[in-house]
Write a protein that holds these residues in place. Structure first.
Motif, PDB file in Angstrom:
ATOM      1  N   ASP A 220       3.978 -12.931   1.908  1.00  0.00           N
ATOM      2  CA  ASP A 220       3.818 -11.918   2.309  1.00  0.00           C
ATOM      3  C   ASP A 220       3.002 -11.166   3.369  1.00  0.00           C
ATOM      4  OD1 ASP A 220       4.102 -10.998  -0.398  1.00  0.00           O
ATOM      5  OD2 ASP A 220       1.793 -12.238  -0.779  1.00  0.00           O
ATOM      6  N   ALA A 221       3.588 -10.335   4.246  1.00  0.00           N
ATOM      7  CA  ALA A 221       2.985  -9.883   5.404  1.00  0.00           C
ATOM      8  C   ALA A 221       2.172  -9.297   5.238  1.00  0.00           C
ATOM      9  CB  ALA A 221       3.636  -9.125   6.003  1.00  0.00           C
ATOM     10  N   VAL A 222       0.853 -10.140   5.479  1.00  0.00           N
ATOM     11  CA  VAL A 222      -0.992  -9.646   6.292  1.00  0.00           C
ATOM     12  C   VAL A 222      -1.825  -9.062   6.830  1.00  0.00           C
ATOM     13  CG1 VAL A 222      -3.241 -10.214   4.893  1.00  0.00           C
ATOM     14  CG2 VAL A 222      -1.395 -10.650   3.623  1.00  0.00           C
ATOM     15  N   VAL A 223      -1.838  -8.192   7.221  1.00  0.00           N
ATOM     16  CA  VAL A 223      -2.852  -8.061   8.607  1.00  0.00           C
ATOM     17  C   VAL A 223      -4.438  -8.236   8.398  1.00  0.00           C
ATOM     18  CG1 VAL A 223      -0.761  -7.320  10.726  1.00  0.00           C
ATOM     19  CG2 VAL A 223      -2.541  -5.299   8.880  1.00  0.00           C
ATOM     20  N   GLN A 224      -5.319  -8.263   9.295  1.00  0.00           N
ATOM     21  CA  GLN A 224      -6.234  -8.015   9.432  1.00  0.00           C
ATOM     22  C   GLN A 224      -6.795  -6.160   9.779  1.00  0.00           C
ATOM     23  OE1 GLN A 224      -8.615 -10.258   7.694  1.00  0.00           O
ATOM     24  NE2 GLN A 224      -7.343 -11.648   8.383  1.00  0.00           N
ATOM     25  N   ARG A 225      -8.140  -6.099   8.883  1.00  0.00           N
ATOM     26  CA  ARG A 225      -8.330  -4.785   9.405  1.00  0.00           C
ATOM     27  C   ARG A 225     -10.119  -4.370  10.409  1.00  0.00           C
ATOM     28  NH1 ARG A 225      -4.225  -1.699   8.147  1.00  0.00           N
ATOM     29  NH2 ARG A 225      -5.571  -0.248   9.712  1.00  0.00           N
ATOM     30  N   PRO A 226     -10.398  -4.764  10.719  1.00  0.00           N
ATOM     31  CA  PRO A 226     -11.546  -5.043  11.467  1.00  0.00           C
ATOM     32  C   PRO A 226     -11.859  -3.701  12.169  1.00  0.00           C
ATOM     33  CG  PRO A 226     -10.194  -6.063  13.213  1.00  0.00           C
ATOM     34  CD  PRO A 226      -9.160  -5.845  12.092  1.00  0.00           C
ATOM     35  N   VAL A 227     -12.765  -3.153  12.509  1.00  0.00           N
ATOM     36  CA  VAL A 227     -13.005  -1.889  12.909  1.00  0.00           C
ATOM     37  C   VAL A 227     -13.048  -1.431  13.983  1.00  0.00           C
ATOM     38  CG1 VAL A 227     -15.763  -0.569  13.870  1.00  0.00           C
ATOM     39  CG2 VAL A 227     -15.475  -2.017  11.800  1.00  0.00           C
TER      40      VAL A 227
ATOM     41  N   SER B 276     -13.662   0.440   3.741  1.00  0.00           N
ATOM     42  CA  SER B 276     -14.600  -0.988   3.106  1.00  0.00           C
ATOM     43  C   SER B 276     -12.771  -1.369   2.893  1.00  0.00           C
ATOM     44  CB  SER B 276     -14.547  -0.800   1.258  1.00  0.00           C
ATOM     45  OG  SER B 276     -13.244  -0.459   0.478  1.00  0.00           O
ATOM     46  N   GLU B 277     -11.696  -1.717   3.569  1.00  0.00           N
ATOM     47  CA  GLU B 277     -10.601  -2.296   4.022  1.00  0.00           C
ATOM     48  C   GLU B 277     -10.492  -3.948   4.635  1.00  0.00           C
ATOM     49  OE1 GLU B 277      -5.972  -2.681   3.776  1.00  0.00           O
ATOM     50  OE2 GLU B 277      -6.990   0.198   3.400  1.00  0.00           O
ATOM     51  N   ASP B 278     -10.245  -4.784   4.351  1.00  0.00           N
ATOM     52  CA  ASP B 278     -10.827  -6.084   5.454  1.00  0.00           C
ATOM     53  C   ASP B 278      -9.284  -6.541   5.762  1.00  0.00           C
ATOM     54  OD1 ASP B 278     -13.578  -5.809   5.974  1.00  0.00           O
ATOM     55  OD2 ASP B 278     -13.926  -6.735   4.277  1.00  0.00           O
ATOM     56  N   VAL B 279      -8.669  -6.516   4.907  1.00  0.00           N
ATOM     57  CA  VAL B 279      -7.215  -6.750   5.209  1.00  0.00           C
ATOM     58  C   VAL B 279      -6.087  -6.111   4.288  1.00  0.00           C
ATOM     59  CG1 VAL B 279      -5.758  -8.685   4.516  1.00  0.00           C
ATOM     60  CG2 VAL B 279      -7.868  -9.516   4.737  1.00  0.00           C
ATOM     61  N   THR B 280      -5.400  -6.068   5.280  1.00  0.00           N
ATOM     62  CA  THR B 280      -4.190  -4.995   4.740  1.00  0.00           C
ATOM     63  C   THR B 280      -2.361  -5.773   4.489  1.00  0.00           C
ATOM     64  OG1 THR B 280      -4.361  -3.027   5.467  1.00  0.00           O
ATOM     65  CG2 THR B 280      -2.590  -2.749   4.841  1.00  0.00           C
ATOM     66  N   GLN B 281      -2.052  -6.074   3.236  1.00  0.00           N
ATOM     67  CA  GLN B 281      -1.001  -6.946   2.863  1.00  0.00           C
ATOM     68  C   GLN B 281       0.054  -5.325   2.889  1.00  0.00           C
ATOM     69  OE1 GLN B 281      -0.534  -8.241  -1.520  1.00  0.00           O
ATOM     70  NE2 GLN B 281       1.172  -9.342  -1.045  1.00  0.00           N
TER      71      GLN B 281
ATOM     72  N   PRO C 168       0.776  -1.318  -0.092  1.00  0.00           N
ATOM     73  CA  PRO C 168      -0.229   0.187   0.292  1.00  0.00           C
ATOM     74  C   PRO C 168       0.635   1.570  -0.017  1.00  0.00           C
ATOM     75  CG  PRO C 168      -0.403  -1.315   1.594  1.00  0.00           C
ATOM     76  CD  PRO C 168       0.429  -2.096   0.670  1.00  0.00           C
ATOM     77  N   PRO C 169       0.123   2.465  -0.324  1.00  0.00           N
ATOM     78  CA  PRO C 169       1.177   3.622  -1.165  1.00  0.00           C
ATOM     79  C   PRO C 169       1.943   4.051   0.801  1.00  0.00           C
ATOM     80  CG  PRO C 169      -0.829   3.954  -2.061  1.00  0.00           C
ATOM     81  CD  PRO C 169      -0.830   3.260  -1.141  1.00  0.00           C
ATOM     82  N   GLY C 170       0.840   4.013   2.116  1.00  0.00           N
ATOM     83  CA  GLY C 170       1.268   4.265   2.885  1.00  0.00           C
ATOM     84  C   GLY C 170       1.844   4.176   3.781  1.00  0.00           C
ATOM     85  N   VAL C 171       2.325   2.391   3.299  1.00  0.00           N
ATOM     86  CA  VAL C 171       3.336   1.345   4.304  1.00  0.00           C
ATOM     87  C   VAL C 171       5.361   2.288   4.011  1.00  0.00           C
ATOM     88  CG1 VAL C 171       4.287  -1.105   4.336  1.00  0.00           C
ATOM     89  CG2 VAL C 171       1.917  -0.229   4.118  1.00  0.00           C
ATOM     90  N   ARG C 172       5.629   2.180   4.816  1.00  0.00           N
ATOM     91  CA  ARG C 172       7.154   2.597   4.303  1.00  0.00           C
ATOM     92  C   ARG C 172       8.001   2.181   5.725  1.00  0.00           C
ATOM     93  NH1 ARG C 172       5.140   4.942   1.240  1.00  0.00           N
ATOM     94  NH2 ARG C 172       5.366   7.434   0.775  1.00  0.00           N
ATOM     95  N   VAL C 173       9.012   1.238   5.762  1.00  0.00           N
ATOM     96  CA  VAL C 173      10.102   0.406   5.864  1.00  0.00           C
ATOM     97  C   VAL C 173      10.349   1.477   6.941  1.00  0.00           C
ATOM     98  CG1 VAL C 173      12.307  -0.841   6.031  1.00  0.00           C
ATOM     99  CG2 VAL C 173      10.279  -0.857   4.653  1.00  0.00           C
TER     100      VAL C 173
END
Length: 584
Positions: free
Chosen positions: A426-433, A396-401, A345-350
């Motif tokens: 791949d590193a993935v996190v869930q995005r619940p409310v 509407s994003e449920d998962v962020t890779q 995603p554009p906002g992810v930074r190392v």
């Protein structure tokens, strides 16, 4: 002027006949010369006649003599066996190491938490990258392992006299016995100077006999010149005409370098060939033998040359130490391994990469990172921590890779290049409310704890070098206490318990200067080397100390074989049965 000889004349330099068809230079003073005889003088700017000393206005046009390459003193290495010719069953019989399978690298990622709330952002979110090299195949498999070029650099100074030299010869005998017919060995000894005792020789029956004869002929005398020993080893490797797939150097010394004149600049003991990652033919594994060796120098050599440093305090186990080392070297399955990380995603930074001594980089925008892993033994593992910024998610994003991770490498068994063998995770996190009471990933926390302990060990060493032994002890004690308050410690995790034992052991060496200088410095540097390289140390385990981590199955197998061999050598012969009726 120049002409072609049509009649017999004599060259004024070599006094040889000038025959028809030969290139000749006739000078203004009427003296004649073979073109080849006068050319060297002309190239160097000499315009005077060698006979009458007349100065010539015109000289012959000659091509400059190309510079000659330096003589290759050790270009007599024995020809290699083509990879794949020596089969696994022959290797297993000769080397006791299972052949390496052409399996794929395993790559996994673990996120600090499985979920991050959709409207939340998270800075310095930890992602663990776990790499595991392919397994070793069964010894009966029809596959070849990667052959080894090994140079052993052995201290034969006066302090090695007696039992030390005898134990070293025994250990070298074990190494020779467990190299296969495709492996090559060269032995370099050093004291005041250094000598190559045997050329890089295949360990066939005749080769092993020659190597053992060279080992048995070693005599201890003189001072200690580590620099010269390593230089000869580097020349042996640089001058070789043929190359095996794997290359390494083993250095053993029991004393202080007192001939090189490098002082405390221990990195200068390392030859130029091993300082540059692009030219380095392999690693240098160093072994400090006994309590009088220069631990700082041996650690620095291993660090510069990407090897390991081991402290052999119990002299009797030098064979076991060598056994573990060659057990790894004889099971190399991957080279030039490199981990590449790309943010999705554009906002992810190392933000940062924790990679020990392995070279890592993060690009200027923080959108990509890499770690150069290098060489891996069969089933060897590496774990690296990435710290990334996780942005808020869309409604509407449920998962962020978060990141895409790839590992490229060269499989030394199959010969496949890095472009042919790419694995991904791949590193993935869930995005619940909402997220309540998130459960921390134990894999991530375990590595975070290990990295923290390694950093505190380095800090304690710095304090001890300043003479602040009480401070050094407090640093280690505080770290040991804090381990128990973290998630792995509270769960009584096996790795965490081993770290506690390791820290407790090191505290005992921080009591006073004498204890630190004789044993503590070497033991601390050994642990720093092991943690920084994520690799095994081969120095053996003192009674009651924590077991050494990171041993692979091939290392364990070779260590077991060495212990059995030593037990057999130390066992008394069985009693002879007395015949009935015989005289007493």
């Amino acid at each position: 002027m120049e002409r072609t000889a049509a009649a017999v004349d004599r060259c004024a330099i070599c006094l040889g006949d000038i025959l028809r068809g030969q290139a000749v230079f006739v000078a203004e003073c009427s003296h004649s010369f073979h073109h080849r005889c006068i050319s060297d003088s002309v190239v160097h700017g000499n315009r005077d006649c060698p006979l009458c000393k007349a100065t010539w206005r015109d000289v012959p046009a000659v091509d400059p003599v190309p510079p000659q390459p330096p003589a290759r003193k050790y270009a007599d290495d024995e020809e290699t066996v083509a990879q794949g010719v020596v089969q696994a069953d022959a290797d297993a019989d000769a080397a006791g190491v299972a052949a390496a399978d052409a399996g794929d690298m395993a790559l996994k990622t673990h996120c600090e938490f499985p979920a991050v709330a959709r409207d939340a952002s998270h800075d310095n979110f930890a992602v663990l990258v776990h790499v595991r090299a392919p397994e070793a195949a069964a010894a009966s498999a029809d596959a070849a392992r990667a052959p080894l070029d090994l140079v052993t650099v052995l201290d034969v100074s006066g302090s090695m006299q007696g039992s030390k030299l005898a134990l070293l010869k025994q250990a070298m005998g074990f190494v020779i016995d467990n190299l296969g017919p495709a492996d090559r060995l060269s032995i370099v000894s050093f004291s005041n100077d250094a000598s190559r005792e045997i050329r890089l020789t295949r360990m066939s029956g005749d080769g092993k006999a020659s190597a053992k004869e060279a080992v048995e002929s070693l005599v201890a005398d003189g001072s200690t010149n580590i620099s010269r020993g390593l230089l000869v080893a580097s020349e042996v490797l640089a001058d070789r005409r043929y190359r095996n797939a794997v290359t390494s150097v083993i250095l053993l010394s029991d004393g202080q370098d007192n001939q090189s004149g490098v002082g405390r600049n221990h990195q200068n003991l390392v030859p130029p060939l091993f300082r540059d990652a692009d030219s380095r033919p392999g690693s240098i594994h160093t072994f400090g033998f006994g309590s009088d060796h220069d631990a700082a120098a041996m650690h620095a050599i291993a660090e510069v040359a990407r090897g390991t440093f081991s402290f052999v305090e119990n002299l009797a186990v030098i064979q076991d130490s060598f056994a573990q080392c060659i057990g790894g070297l004889l099971s190399v399955v991957a080279q030039n391994a490199r981990i590449a990380v790309d943010c999705v995603p554009p906002g992810v930074r190392v933000r940062q990469v924790k990679s020990g001594r392995y070279e890592s980089s993060v690009d200027a925008e923080g959108r990509a990172a890499s770690v150069n892993v290098g060489e891996l033994y069969a089933e060897e593992e590496r774990r690296f921590l990435l710290f990334v910024d996780v942005p808020r998610a869309e409604a509407s994003e449920d998962v962020t890779q978060l990141v895409r991770v790839r590992c490229t490498y060269r499989n030394v068994v199959t010969g496949a290049t890095a472009a042919d063998v790419v694995v991904s995770g791949d590193a993935v996190v869930q995005r619940p409310v909402e997220v309540s009471n998130p459960e921390v990933c134990m894999e991530v926390e375990r590595e975070r704890v290990r990295v923290g302990a390694a950093e505190e060990i380095a800090a304690a060493r710095a304090a001890a070098e300043r003479g602040a032994f009480s401070e050094a002890g407090r640093i280690l004690e505080c770290q040991r206490y804090s381990l128990r308050k973290l998630a792995p410690g509270m769960a009584r995790d096996e790795m965490c318990l081993a770290l506690e034992d390791e820290l407790e052991e090191l505290v005992d060496y921080m009591v006073e200067e004498k204890e630190y200088v004789t044993k503590g410095r070497a033991r601390v540097l050994e642990r720093i080397s092991s943690h920084a390289s994520y690799g095994a140390s081969y120095g053996g385990v003192p009674p009651g100390a924590a077991p050494r981590a990171y041993r692979t199955p091939a290392m364990e197998s070779m260590l077991h074989k060495s212990k059995k061999s030593r037990e057999k050598q130390s066992s008394p012969p069985p009693p002879t049965k007395r015949k009935h009726g015989g005289s007493k």
